[in-house]
Design a protein around this motif. Structure first.
Motif, short mmCIF file in Angstrom:
data_model
loop_
_atom_site.label_atom_id
_atom_site.label_comp_id
_atom_site.label_asym_id
_atom_site.label_seq_id
_atom_site.Cartn_x
_atom_site.Cartn_y
_atom_site.Cartn_z
N PHE A 163 0.83 -1.21 0.00
CA PHE A 163 0.00 0.00 0.00
C PHE A 163 0.86 1.26 0.00
CE2 PHE A 163 -3.20 -2.98 1.82
CZ PHE A 163 -4.16 -2.81 0.84
N SER A 164 2.06 1.19 0.60
CA SER A 164 2.94 2.36 0.59
C SER A 164 3.35 2.70 -0.84
CB SER A 164 4.17 2.11 1.45
OG SER A 164 4.86 0.93 1.02
N GLY A 165 3.65 1.67 -1.63
CA GLY A 165 3.98 1.91 -3.03
C GLY A 165 2.80 2.45 -3.81
N LEU A 166 1.59 1.92 -3.51
CA LEU A 166 0.38 2.39 -4.19
C LEU A 166 0.13 3.86 -3.90
CD1 LEU A 166 -2.13 1.52 -5.86
CD2 LEU A 166 -3.28 1.03 -3.70
N VAL A 167 0.26 4.24 -2.63
CA VAL A 167 0.06 5.65 -2.25
C VAL A 167 1.15 6.53 -2.85
CG1 VAL A 167 0.03 7.25 -0.28
CG2 VAL A 167 -1.17 5.06 -0.12
N TYR A 168 2.40 6.04 -2.83
CA TYR A 168 3.51 6.83 -3.37
C TYR A 168 3.31 7.12 -4.86
CZ TYR A 168 8.20 8.21 -4.78
OH TYR A 168 9.26 8.92 -5.30
N ASN A 169 2.96 6.12 -5.62
CA ASN A 169 2.84 6.28 -7.07
C ASN A 169 1.60 7.06 -7.48
OD1 ASN A 169 5.18 4.78 -8.21
ND2 ASN A 169 4.30 3.09 -7.06
N SER A 170 0.49 6.89 -6.74
CA SER A 170 -0.75 7.59 -7.10
C SER A 170 -0.79 9.01 -6.54
CB SER A 170 -1.95 6.81 -6.58
OG SER A 170 -1.98 6.80 -5.16
N LYS A 171 0.03 9.29 -5.52
CA LYS A 171 0.02 10.58 -4.82
C LYS A 171 -1.35 10.88 -4.20
CE LYS A 171 3.60 12.95 -7.51
NZ LYS A 171 3.93 14.19 -8.23
N GLU A 172 -2.14 9.82 -3.99
CA GLU A 172 -3.48 9.98 -3.44
C GLU A 172 -3.62 9.18 -2.15
OE1 GLU A 172 -5.87 11.88 -4.50
OE2 GLU A 172 -4.88 12.56 -6.33
N PRO A 173 -4.42 9.67 -1.20
CA PRO A 173 -4.68 8.90 0.02
C PRO A 173 -5.53 7.67 -0.30
CG PRO A 173 -6.05 10.86 -0.03
CD PRO A 173 -5.12 10.97 -1.20
N ARG A 231 -7.50 -5.31 9.55
CA ARG A 231 -8.60 -5.34 8.57
C ARG A 231 -8.84 -3.96 7.95
NH1 ARG A 231 -12.27 -9.53 10.08
NH2 ARG A 231 -13.63 -8.86 8.35
N SER A 232 -8.65 -2.89 8.74
CA SER A 232 -8.91 -1.52 8.25
C SER A 232 -7.59 -0.78 8.07
CB SER A 232 -9.79 -0.76 9.24
OG SER A 232 -11.01 -1.41 9.44
N LEU A 233 -7.56 0.09 7.05
CA LEU A 233 -6.34 0.86 6.77
C LEU A 233 -6.70 2.22 6.19
CD1 LEU A 233 -3.01 -0.16 5.20
CD2 LEU A 233 -4.39 1.49 3.94
N ILE A 234 -5.96 3.24 6.63
CA ILE A 234 -5.97 4.54 5.94
C ILE A 234 -4.51 4.92 5.69
CG2 ILE A 234 -8.19 5.53 6.63
CD1 ILE A 234 -6.84 6.83 8.99
N GLY A 235 -4.26 5.52 4.55
CA GLY A 235 -2.91 5.91 4.20
C GLY A 235 -2.91 7.23 3.46
N SER A 236 -1.81 7.97 3.59
CA SER A 236 -1.72 9.27 2.92
C SER A 236 -0.28 9.54 2.52
CB SER A 236 -2.23 10.37 3.85
OG SER A 236 -2.09 11.64 3.24
N PRO A 237 -0.07 10.16 1.36
CA PRO A 237 1.29 10.55 0.99
C PRO A 237 1.74 11.78 1.78
CG PRO A 237 -0.27 11.30 -0.67
CD PRO A 237 -1.06 10.51 0.33
N ILE A 238 3.03 11.88 2.04
CA ILE A 238 3.61 13.10 2.64
C ILE A 238 4.14 13.93 1.48
CG2 ILE A 238 5.33 14.02 4.21
CD1 ILE A 238 5.25 11.37 5.72
N LEU A 239 3.39 14.96 1.12
CA LEU A 239 3.73 15.78 -0.04
C LEU A 239 4.46 17.04 0.38
CD1 LEU A 239 0.35 15.49 -2.01
CD2 LEU A 239 2.52 14.39 -2.58
N VAL A 240 5.55 17.34 -0.32
CA VAL A 240 6.31 18.57 -0.11
C VAL A 240 6.54 19.19 -1.48
CG1 VAL A 240 8.43 19.59 0.74
CG2 VAL A 240 7.42 17.65 1.96
N ASN A 241 5.90 20.35 -1.70
CA ASN A 241 6.01 21.04 -2.99
C ASN A 241 5.63 20.13 -4.16
OD1 ASN A 241 6.92 23.43 -1.75
ND2 ASN A 241 9.04 22.68 -1.77
N GLY A 242 4.59 19.30 -3.95
CA GLY A 242 4.10 18.44 -5.00
C GLY A 242 4.87 17.14 -5.17
N ARG A 243 5.95 16.96 -4.42
CA ARG A 243 6.73 15.72 -4.49
C ARG A 243 6.42 14.85 -3.28
NH1 ARG A 243 10.59 19.51 -4.75
NH2 ARG A 243 11.50 18.69 -2.83
#
Length: 662
Positions: free
Chosen positions: A417-427, A450-462
């Motif tokens: 899921f970390s890779g999914l969030v990183y590549n999509s830039k979406e929570p 069973r439950s998960l929430i994830g979010s990218p850490i964005l800095v200046n769009g990266r």
């Protein structure tokens, strides 16, 4: 009284009865009140006549029946007259086509009194029967049914007419009684309906006051349901909401949008008005299903659904339900806005507190640990992971977690899921991993979450990192949690940026831009600190031989290149704990904590040989070495540098490309 006088009087009465009957049984003007359902009313009147009079008024072998305009029997009553049984069944026809000539058929052709003997009638079973028929006429003069009297008992025509008269008058009284009873029932129902309407208005007024006084969503929903039950105690009431709700009331349910378009609740929600599906297809009050949208100024929030299996639904009921649903929708919207405002205030307060805590430290590891701890507390989660992108390896590294098995674990940019969030830039939000396990996740497998929430850490769009939060229960995280994590990840990213910038500024302050070595004052400071806790240490001062001549011969760019080459050789020849600095110009220095003089000389020799072999254009260096230990009198850093500098001066005077000890 003489026989002749009695005969004349009976004849006179018979003529009167016959004259009355010849006009038919004319109903009063009140009959128009229920003439729209006259056959049912006449049947009720005949039933009432049977109950009040019935066989008591009929001689033996006599029958009275009522037929409709189609000459089908509506109802009948007989006294010991089995011959007539087949002719008296409800629905039996007395039409000319069915029975040939008979008084009821004649009455239908010519609405007046008709009498016939058995010989005149075609049915063989009625050969010994005397029969008569009169029309029952509404106030407009239109026949609506026919009464027929049949008798096999020996009787005179005058007596038979008198019997029919008496029976007709009694039937007419029964009609009037049914009229009065129906009028009374109708007026009573009207009065009850008016009382119910007044009650509805009072309830609606009180409900409006209560609903708009409430600022809790669950209280609003409960009040709506209680209000509906107070008016319609026998009707099933459900509140179907289009958004997440944690109400404990069993009547509050989610609105299922997966139903077909013909679903009454879906239609009411989409069309925005009350829909009533009656059980019967006839006009007027009926049982059935009702769906009323809960509408506010900003949209529709759900549907008030009612199912009536016994109580009739009137137009006034639909109006009341529509008004209550509108009031409930407005109150729900206000309560929801108040709830969201409080939630937003709490979130802002929370974000402010976390931001202050994150900004209290400018060290990345402290920021990661503090953020991980706060996230666990805020969301009530079982585990959390904060991953940072490593610029050199292009991978994600777990920098903070309460799961020891994953601390400092390295994950590729297309993994889990970390890779999914990183590549999509979406929570991302996963309600139940067991039914959504297409992405293989080591975190979910290790924790059985069973439950998960994830979010990218964005800095200046990266994307600089990823935050993952998990729990063992399915459907644990709400959409509000999902949104809050997005906000928090932004502040964590800002804290990471500040810490990185601070570290970079600090590095620039203590680092020489050209060589990448520390500056002189940093080496002085660190040597002073290390002297206070170490038992020994040593210093190497390195000077590039004939550096001025290199600059004059090859130019300053080549000189800078030589300086960089020598600096790199020094850095790769010492430990990470050793401190290499640019002393000034072409002079470089290395402080070696807890290293004795003999080992220091070997290190200096290694540097000298590598410079001779690896530099291009080739140069040599001279080195001065000094040391201290705890057995000596305390020696200052300045004197340590002075001794090393003197040794370097001696190496220069002795021919360069050598090491001298101070």
């Amino acid at each position: 009284m003489s026989e002749s006088l009695r005969s004349m009087k009976q004849h006179s009465c018979a003529e009167h009865f016959e004259e009355f009957l010849r006009q038919g049984l004319v109903l009063s003007s009140n009959f128009s009140y229920w003439e729209s359902n006259c056959y049912e009313a006449l049947q009720d009147a005949f039933e009432y006549w049977i109950h009040q009079f019935g066989q008591a008024m009929l001689p033996p072998q006599t029958a009275l029946l009522c037929v409709n305009t189609d000459l089908s029997v509506v109802n009948s009553c007989s006294h010991d007259f089995p011959v007539m049984d087949a002719f008296l069944q409800v629905g039996a026809s007395w039409s000319y086509a069915e029975r040939n000539d008979n008084p009821l058929a004649r009455c239908a052709r010519n609405p007046k009194l008709h009498m016939m003997t058995g010989d005149e009638m075609s049915a063989k079973e009625l050969k010994t029967v005397l029969a008569a028929s009169i029309p029952v006429i509404d106030p407009q003069g239109k026949p609506i049914s026919y009464l027929g009297l049949f008798s096999q008992s020996p009787t005179q025509p005058d007596e038979f007419v008198q019997m029919l008269y008496v029976l007709a008058i009694s039937f007419q009284s029964c009609v009037h009684s049914v009229e009065d009873r129906r009028k009374y029932n109708h007026l009573s129902m009207q009065n009850q309906q008016r009382e119910l309407d007044f009650k509805k208005h009072d309830i609606l007024f009180e409900a409006s006051k209560k609903l708009h006084a409430k600022i809790d969503v669950d209280s609003v929903l409960t009040e709506v349901i209680e209000c509906m039950h107070s008016v319609y105690p026998k009707i099933q009431v459900d509140l179907l909401l289009s958004q997440d709700n944690d109400s404990t009331n069993l009547s509050v349910k989610p609105l299922n949008f997966q139903n077909t378009e013909n679903d009454i609740c879906t239609r009411a929600f989409m069309e925005g008005h009350v829909i009533f599906e009656p059980t019967s297809g006839s006009n007027g009050p009926s049982t059935g299903k009702i769906a009323a949208p809960l509408s506010g100024k900003q949209g529709v929030y759900g549907v008030l659904y009612m199912k009536s299996e016994h109580d009739l639904i009137h137009a006034s009921d639909l109006q009341f339900i529509s008004l209550l649903a509108d009031t409930a929708g407005s109150a729900f919207e206000n309560a929801k806005l108040y709830e969201q405002s409080n939630l937003m205030i709490n979130e802002l307060r929370l974000i402010n507190e976390i931001t202050k805590q994150l900004n209290q430290s400018l060290r990345l590891n402290e920021i990661f640990n503090s953020a991980s701890s706060e996230i666990l507390s805020i969301f009530g989660a079982d585990y959390s992971c904060i991953l940072q992108k490593d610029k050199e390896s292009e991978k994600l590294i777990v920098q903070a977690t309460n799961l020891p098995a994953m601390f400092h674990e390295t994950i590729t940019l297309n993994q889990g899921f970390s890779g999914l969030v990183y590549n999509s830039k979406e929570p991302i939000i996963i309600s139940d991993y067991l039914i959504n396990d297409k992405v293989k996740s080591r975190l979910m497998q290790l924790t059985n979450a069973r439950s998960l929430i994830g979010s990218p850490i964005l800095v200046n769009g990266r994307v600089e990192g990823v935050i993952l939060v998990v729990h063992s229960k399915p459907n644990f995280f709400s959409y509000d949690n999902y949104k809050l994590l997005q906000v928090l990840s932004g502040h964590i990213g800002l804290a990471m940026t500040n810490a990185s910038l601070h570290a970079e500024v600090k590095r620039m302050v203590i680092t020489d831009n050209l060589t990448g070595l520390y500056v002189r004052h940093y080496l002085d400071e660190q040597a002073n600190l290390l002297q206070k806790k170490d038992f020994c240490g040593s210093l190497i001062v390195v000077d590039i031989d004939n550096f001025k001549r290199i600059n004059d011969t090859h130019g300053h760019q080549i000189g800078d290149k030589i300086l960089i080459q020598v600096s790199q050789i020094i850095k790769t020849s010492i430990r990470d704990s050793d401190i290499a600095a640019r002393w000034g110009g072409e002079e470089l220095a290395v402080y070696l904590p807890q290293v004795a003089k003999d080992q220091t000389i070997r290190i200096a020799e290694r540097i000298r040989l590598r410079v001779l072999e690896e530099t291009n254009p080739q140069v040599t260096v001279s080195c001065g070495v000094s040391d201290w230990n705890w057995e000596e009198d305390k020696i200052s850093v300045e004197s340590l540098f002075y001794r090393a500098d003197m040794a370097l001066y001696q190496a220069k005077n002795n021919g360069r490309n050598q090491i001298q000890i101070g």
